[in-house]
Design a protein around this motif. Structure first.
Motif, mmCIF file in Angstrom:
data_model
loop_
_atom_site.group_PDB
_atom_site.id
_atom_site.type_symbol
_atom_site.label_atom_id
_atom_site.label_comp_id
_atom_site.label_asym_id
_atom_site.label_seq_id
_atom_site.Cartn_x
_atom_site.Cartn_y
_atom_site.Cartn_z
ATOM 1 N N SER A 28 -16.279 9.740 -25.979
ATOM 2 C CA SER A 28 -15.480 9.899 -27.194
ATOM 3 C C SER A 28 -16.246 10.548 -28.343
ATOM 4 O O SER A 28 -15.652 10.906 -29.354
ATOM 5 C CB SER A 28 -14.955 8.540 -27.658
ATOM 6 O OG SER A 28 -16.043 7.676 -27.958
ATOM 7 N N ILE A 29 -17.555 10.694 -28.192
ATOM 8 C CA ILE A 29 -18.396 11.186 -29.305
ATOM 9 C C ILE A 29 -18.903 12.594 -28.968
ATOM 10 O O ILE A 29 -19.313 12.873 -27.842
ATOM 11 C CB ILE A 29 -19.580 10.200 -29.515
ATOM 12 C CG1 ILE A 29 -19.079 8.896 -30.113
ATOM 13 C CG2 ILE A 29 -20.705 10.795 -30.337
ATOM 14 C CD1 ILE A 29 -18.600 8.970 -31.560
ATOM 15 N N ASP A 30 -18.906 13.482 -29.988
ATOM 16 C CA ASP A 30 -19.298 14.881 -29.744
ATOM 17 C C ASP A 30 -20.801 15.113 -29.916
ATOM 18 O O ASP A 30 -21.359 16.020 -29.295
ATOM 19 C CB ASP A 30 -18.557 15.800 -30.721
ATOM 20 C CG ASP A 30 -17.066 15.765 -30.480
ATOM 21 O OD1 ASP A 30 -16.590 16.563 -29.673
ATOM 22 O OD2 ASP A 30 -16.381 14.902 -31.085
ATOM 23 N N LYS A 73 -19.742 12.690 -25.054
ATOM 24 C CA LYS A 73 -19.029 13.552 -24.097
ATOM 25 C C LYS A 73 -20.028 14.284 -23.197
ATOM 26 O O LYS A 73 -21.148 14.575 -23.634
ATOM 27 C CB LYS A 73 -18.201 14.586 -24.868
ATOM 28 C CG LYS A 73 -17.067 13.962 -25.651
ATOM 29 C CD LYS A 73 -16.294 15.013 -26.425
ATOM 30 C CE LYS A 73 -15.179 14.347 -27.212
ATOM 31 N NZ LYS A 73 -14.536 15.270 -28.151
ATOM 32 N N PRO A 74 -19.631 14.647 -21.977
ATOM 33 C CA PRO A 74 -20.526 15.436 -21.115
ATOM 34 C C PRO A 74 -20.964 16.696 -21.867
ATOM 35 O O PRO A 74 -20.155 17.319 -22.556
ATOM 36 C CB PRO A 74 -19.642 15.793 -19.918
ATOM 37 C CG PRO A 74 -18.612 14.706 -19.881
ATOM 38 C CD PRO A 74 -18.359 14.324 -21.314
ATOM 39 N N GLY A 75 -22.240 17.034 -21.764
ATOM 40 C CA GLY A 75 -22.747 18.223 -22.455
ATOM 41 C C GLY A 75 -23.012 17.998 -23.931
ATOM 42 O O GLY A 75 -23.504 18.889 -24.627
ATOM 43 N N GLY A 76 -22.689 16.790 -24.443
ATOM 44 C CA GLY A 76 -22.933 16.491 -25.861
ATOM 45 C C GLY A 76 -24.428 16.449 -26.140
ATOM 46 O O GLY A 76 -25.211 15.976 -25.317
ATOM 47 N N PRO A 281 -25.997 15.400 -19.373
ATOM 48 C CA PRO A 281 -25.767 16.428 -18.346
ATOM 49 C C PRO A 281 -24.351 17.005 -18.423
ATOM 50 O O PRO A 281 -23.379 16.305 -18.721
ATOM 51 C CB PRO A 281 -25.993 15.663 -17.040
ATOM 52 C CG PRO A 281 -26.968 14.588 -17.423
ATOM 53 C CD PRO A 281 -26.597 14.188 -18.831
ATOM 54 N N LEU A 282 -24.293 18.312 -18.155
ATOM 55 C CA LEU A 282 -23.023 19.037 -18.212
ATOM 56 C C LEU A 282 -22.144 18.662 -17.021
ATOM 57 O O LEU A 282 -22.647 18.220 -15.983
ATOM 58 C CB LEU A 282 -23.290 20.543 -18.110
ATOM 59 C CG LEU A 282 -24.123 21.186 -19.213
ATOM 60 C CD1 LEU A 282 -24.636 22.543 -18.723
ATOM 61 C CD2 LEU A 282 -23.287 21.361 -20.475
ATOM 62 N N GLN A 292 -13.746 22.416 -21.476
ATOM 63 C CA GLN A 292 -13.101 21.122 -21.232
ATOM 64 C C GLN A 292 -13.380 20.103 -22.339
ATOM 65 O O GLN A 292 -12.489 19.380 -22.769
ATOM 66 C CB GLN A 292 -13.553 20.550 -19.878
ATOM 67 C CG GLN A 292 -12.781 19.275 -19.546
ATOM 68 C CD GLN A 292 -13.200 18.667 -18.211
ATOM 69 O OE1 GLN A 292 -13.920 19.293 -17.431
ATOM 70 N NE2 GLN A 292 -12.736 17.457 -17.947
ATOM 71 N N TRP A 293 -14.654 20.063 -22.798
ATOM 72 C CA TRP A 293 -15.047 18.981 -23.714
ATOM 73 C C TRP A 293 -15.394 19.467 -25.125
ATOM 74 O O TRP A 293 -15.590 18.662 -26.005
ATOM 75 C CB TRP A 293 -16.268 18.238 -23.146
ATOM 76 C CG TRP A 293 -16.000 17.553 -21.848
ATOM 77 C CD1 TRP A 293 -16.285 18.012 -20.600
ATOM 78 C CD2 TRP A 293 -15.370 16.285 -21.674
ATOM 79 N NE1 TRP A 293 -15.892 17.114 -19.652
ATOM 80 C CE2 TRP A 293 -15.322 16.025 -20.280
ATOM 81 C CE3 TRP A 293 -14.842 15.326 -22.542
ATOM 82 C CZ2 TRP A 293 -14.771 14.865 -19.757
ATOM 83 C CZ3 TRP A 293 -14.304 14.174 -22.014
ATOM 84 C CH2 TRP A 293 -14.261 13.956 -20.636
ATOM 85 N N ARG A 294 -15.556 20.755 -25.334
ATOM 86 C CA ARG A 294 -15.970 21.367 -26.604
ATOM 87 C C ARG A 294 -17.445 21.083 -26.923
ATOM 88 O O ARG A 294 -17.909 21.249 -28.042
ATOM 89 C CB ARG A 294 -15.083 20.916 -27.777
ATOM 90 C CG ARG A 294 -13.625 21.303 -27.587
ATOM 91 C CD ARG A 294 -12.710 20.718 -28.644
ATOM 92 N NE ARG A 294 -13.119 20.975 -30.014
ATOM 93 C CZ ARG A 294 -13.053 22.146 -30.627
ATOM 94 N NH1 ARG A 294 -12.583 23.173 -29.978
ATOM 95 N NH2 ARG A 294 -13.446 22.287 -31.856
ATOM 96 N N THR A 295 -18.186 20.591 -25.958
ATOM 97 C CA THR A 295 -19.606 20.297 -26.157
ATOM 98 C C THR A 295 -20.429 21.059 -25.119
ATOM 99 O O THR A 295 -19.895 21.470 -24.080
ATOM 100 C CB THR A 295 -19.882 18.790 -25.964
ATOM 101 O OG1 THR A 295 -19.215 18.383 -24.764
ATOM 102 C CG2 THR A 295 -19.407 17.969 -27.125
#
Ligand SMILES: C[S@@+](CC[C@H](N)C(=O)[O-])C[C@H]1O[C@@H](n2cnc3c(N)ncnc32)[C@H](O)[C@@H]1O
Length: 502
Positions: A28-30, A73-76, A281-282, A292-295
């Motif tokens: 839930s966190i960017d 979030k993934p990639g964050g 990790p992405l 997908q996640w914006r991160t």
């Protein structure tokens, strides 16, 4: 955890960062931008203790960051503050938690003091009573064991962090307890009266405590080092001078051993802090993850270093004729509320610097390099107090739990403040720096998490950049300060939320 402030854009929790997964949903966190403890017992603060040593500390931070990874979030990305001395602990904890280390952003500052021991002075200060000190510490250790106590329990009874180790060791740093500690210690050990020999030695050692050995008084005083700041002048007059290489007295060694080690110290001037840049990790490729996640990416364009405009340069030259171009916020504009976003500016580097560091660089190699880096004005008292002037004012010494002029007030930590104030947190970060860091790793409108929010500087910065903010802080005094600063930044938005909550 108790939520102190809640609007559509900001939440502040009073509680333990290790419970972050209980209050936030997974993914839930960017972005995470956080300034955790460094494990060095900063200014005697319990929250900065090493939790019992390297492994315990790394395990503790890894546990918190593992839960933070779960809500990210993934990639964050995360930017996690660290002090060079324990930066490897922080990086190890981040890796153990599952983050990929991507880089380290260095923040250079020019205002740190070397907290260095003068080796020559220390030799002449030496007392020849170590055998007697160890006799007392051996006795205390034996009594501790007979009473079935541990050092941890003795420390807990005194509210200390590690002192019992010094009172009971045969190692390098044995200490006889102060006079004020003896009655309670004897009570803990279950002893009514000290044995005669121990009492006689102890009384003498306690009376000599804090006094240097005889050779110290044979050193000829030749002057004093130049002192840059009023704080240093104060310390030189009243404080623990020998701990400071700057502001200390100049004198001549009294013994051959001290002569041999004249000019030697134990520490460098602190001039850098780390912000460890790491990433969850992405999922798939960067392109897939970002969509997908914006991160997953860094906002390079929004963090470019603007080229100085011709007007800025000529205005600056007019103020400083004949000088190399000085580095000021007027030139770089970096600490202005609206940072210019200049697509043609310089690519952001993994270095930021404050005015004093920039001036030092500029003086060493005029016009060369300082303007290539993001410049951060040191946070002023006005900036720190903004929004919380209605809260009680605390003096510098009271605020950091130290005696005025003591060595602990002379902190190597950048942004560390001995000045007190309405925001009396001892390690308040600059809003300009936090804005740049948040902007670098957070997608527009994204949510920033600070697990160790302190007085809320990350939150103020995140909100000013138009992001959402979630902060966690376990000290209720600091939560109150952060709450006031965030409300001030939110303005009418906070008032509306308050009304809606009844
Ligand atoms: C270095 S300070 C952060 C200061 C902050 N950057 C500012 O500008 O005010 C670290 C903070 O973490 C808090 N802290 C320490 N352990 C914590 C924990 N387990 N959970 C939540 N907060 C904690 C401390 O009370 C302290 O205020």
């Amino acid at each position: 955890m108790k939520n102190k402030l809640l609007t559509d854009r900001a939440a502040l929790f009073l509680g333990d960062a290790a419970r972050v997964d209980a209050v936030l949903a997974p993914n839930s966190i960017d972005a995470i931008v956080t300034d955790p403890p460094a494990g060095i017992g900063f200014m005697g603060r319990e929250w900065d203790s090493d939790k019992g040593g390297r492994d315990a500390w790394v395990t503790w931070l890894a546990d918190v960051m593992r839960k933070a990874l779960y809500v990210l979030k993934p990639g964050g990305h995360a930017l996690v503050w660290a002090l060079p001395r324990t930066s490897h602990w922080t990086a190890t904890a981040l890796e153990d938690a599952g983050f990929e280390i991507r880089d380290v952003v260095l923040h250079l500052f020019g205002t740190g003091f070397p907290k260095s021991l003068d080796v020559s002075q220390a030799i002449d200060k030496q007392k020849r009573n170590m055998d007697e000190v160890r006799l007392v510490t051996r006795w205390i250790a034996e009594m501790r064991d007979l009473a079935g106590l541990t050092n941890a329990r003795i420390d807990a009874a005194f509210g200390h962090n590690g002192m019992a180790g010094h009172w009971t060791t045969q190692g390098a740093q044995p200490e006889v307890p102060h006079a004020a500690h003896w009655p309670k210690l004897l009570e803990l050990l279950g002893i009514d009266e000290l044995p005669e020999t121990i009492r006689e030695i102890t009384e003498r050692l306690v009376a000599e405590k804090g006094k240097p050995g005889p050779n110290w008084f044979r050193r000829a005083i030749t002057g004093h080092h130049e002192m840059a700041s009023p704080v240093q002048r104060w310390i030189a007059r009243h404080g623990h001078r020998a701990n400071l290489s700057n502001g200390a007295r100049r004198d001549e060694p009294a013994t051959d051993a001290a002569r041999e080690w004249a000019g030697w110290g134990t520490a460098l001037k602190p001039a850098v802090e780390h912000w460890i840049l790491c990433r969850k990790p992405l999922m798939g490729t960067v392109a897939a993850n970002v969509q997908q996640w914006r991160t997953g990416g860094l906002n390079v364009a929004a963090c470019r270093i603007p080229h100085a405009s011709p007007e800025d340069l000529s205005a600056s030259k007019a103020r400083n004729p004949g000088r190399a171009e000085p580095v000021t916020s007027a030139v770089y504009g970096a600490s202005r509320p609206q940072q210019r976003i200049d697509e043609s500016g310089r690519w952001p580097a993994n270095v930021t610097l404050d005015e004093a560091a920039a001036e030092l660089l500029d003086a060493q190699a005029p016009g060369s390099g300082a303007s290539r880096f993001f410049y951060v004005a040191k946070p002023t008292r006005t900036e720190r107090d903004e929004g919380c002037t209605h809260l009680p004012f605390r003096s510098g010494a009271g605020a950091c739990g130290r005696k005025e002029g003591s060595a602990g007030m002379n902190s190597p930590r950048a942004g560390a403040t001995s000045g007190g104030g309405h925001n009396h947190h001892p390690t308040v970060k600059s809003i300009a720096l936090m804005r740049w860091l948040c902007r670098l790793i957070t997608p527009p409108g994204g949510a920033v998490l600070d697990l160790f929010a302190g007085s809320g500087s990350t939150g103020v910065a995140a909100l000013a950049e138009g992001f959402e903010f979630v902060g966690i802080e376990r000290d209720s005094d600091y939560v109150e300060i952060a709450n006031a600063r965030l409300r001030h930044e939110l303005g009418p938005e906070a008032e509306t939320a308050q009304t809606n909550m009844g």
